[in-house]
Write a protein that holds these residues in place. Sequence first.
Motif, PDB file in Angstrom:
ATOM      1  N   ARG A   1     -16.959 -14.475  22.904  1.00 24.76           N
ATOM      2  CA  ARG A   1     -16.464 -13.636  23.994  1.00 24.76           C
ATOM      3  C   ARG A   1     -15.724 -14.489  25.008  1.00 24.76           C
ATOM      4  O   ARG A   1     -15.892 -15.715  25.067  1.00 24.76           O
ATOM      5  CB  ARG A   1     -17.605 -12.906  24.694  1.00 24.76           C
ATOM      6  CG  ARG A   1     -18.453 -13.835  25.550  1.00 24.76           C
ATOM      7  CD  ARG A   1     -19.545 -13.103  26.308  1.00 24.76           C
ATOM      8  NE  ARG A   1     -20.250 -14.055  27.165  1.00 24.76           N
ATOM      9  CZ  ARG A   1     -20.627 -13.812  28.402  1.00 24.76           C
ATOM     10  NH1 ARG A   1     -20.402 -12.641  28.943  1.00 24.76           N
ATOM     11  NH2 ARG A   1     -21.267 -14.718  29.109  1.00 24.76           N
TER      12      ARG A   1
ATOM     13  N   GLY B   1      -8.359  -5.848  27.929  1.00 23.32           N
ATOM     14  CA  GLY B   1      -9.520  -5.437  27.147  1.00 23.32           C
ATOM     15  C   GLY B   1     -10.861  -5.862  27.709  1.00 23.32           C
ATOM     16  O   GLY B   1     -11.894  -5.687  27.057  1.00 23.32           O
ATOM     17  N   PHE B   2     -10.895  -6.411  28.905  1.00 26.63           N
ATOM     18  CA  PHE B   2     -12.156  -6.795  29.534  1.00 26.63           C
ATOM     19  C   PHE B   2     -12.841  -5.560  30.103  1.00 26.63           C
ATOM     20  O   PHE B   2     -12.192  -4.611  30.543  1.00 26.63           O
ATOM     21  CB  PHE B   2     -11.912  -7.782  30.684  1.00 26.63           C
ATOM     22  CG  PHE B   2     -11.668  -9.195  30.262  1.00 26.63           C
ATOM     23  CD1 PHE B   2     -12.613 -10.181  30.487  1.00 26.63           C
ATOM     24  CD2 PHE B   2     -10.474  -9.560  29.651  1.00 26.63           C
ATOM     25  CE1 PHE B   2     -12.390 -11.495  30.121  1.00 26.63           C
ATOM     26  CE2 PHE B   2     -10.231 -10.877  29.268  1.00 26.63           C
ATOM     27  CZ  PHE B   2     -11.190 -11.847  29.503  1.00 26.63           C
TER      28      PHE B   2
ATOM     29  N   LYS C   1     -14.852  -9.849  27.558  1.00 29.19           N
ATOM     30  CA  LYS C   1     -14.138  -9.294  26.413  1.00 29.19           C
ATOM     31  C   LYS C   1     -14.781  -9.880  25.164  1.00 29.19           C
ATOM     32  O   LYS C   1     -14.774 -11.106  24.979  1.00 29.19           O
ATOM     33  CB  LYS C   1     -12.652  -9.663  26.450  1.00 29.19           C
ATOM     34  CG  LYS C   1     -11.890  -9.130  25.247  1.00 29.19           C
ATOM     35  CD  LYS C   1     -10.416  -9.444  25.329  1.00 29.19           C
ATOM     36  CE  LYS C   1      -9.691  -8.829  24.128  1.00 29.19           C
ATOM     37  NZ  LYS C   1      -8.237  -8.976  24.245  1.00 29.19           N
TER      38      LYS C   1
END
Length: 167
Positions: A114, A131-132, A154
């Motif tokens: 991640r 996309g976090f 993410k």
Amino acid sequence: MHAVGDIEWAVRSDHDALADVLFDAVRRGPSLYTERQRAAWAPSPRRGDAWAARLDGQAIAIARNAGGIAGFISLAADGYVDFAYIRPEAQGTGLFRRLFTQVERLARERGEPRLWVHASLMAQPAFAAMGFTVVEHETVEIAGERLERVTMEKVLRVAAWNSGTSG
């Protein structure tokens, strides 16, 4: 605004310029923080051994333009995005996305599960666009000023499920 060239990796001689980008972004950029909070966060451009030591262990993607470094994002240990700053005149140009793409590619090559960050309120939308997701909201105190920020992450790879049989 100057055109921004290719993304490259910073070297130690870039450290002072990175400090100037950080200072410029915090003190001159659009902000959701008061002037007192911004002054506490970045009272002056960082310099010296402590600044160099903090950056030395990180991979730092930078973008240059005719005026110098337009922005940078750093990747520290364990997938931590330590710094992400874009000069005010380069904000909104897609530079954050270009820098982040390079950092994410490196994190995936390293096998990081991640990426995570302590994002300022101004950076939160940019990280969300990459996309976090928000893990938690928090308040930190810097030089007597309280600043809101968010921890975001993410996921890059999902842990493999147990390969046992199911009934």
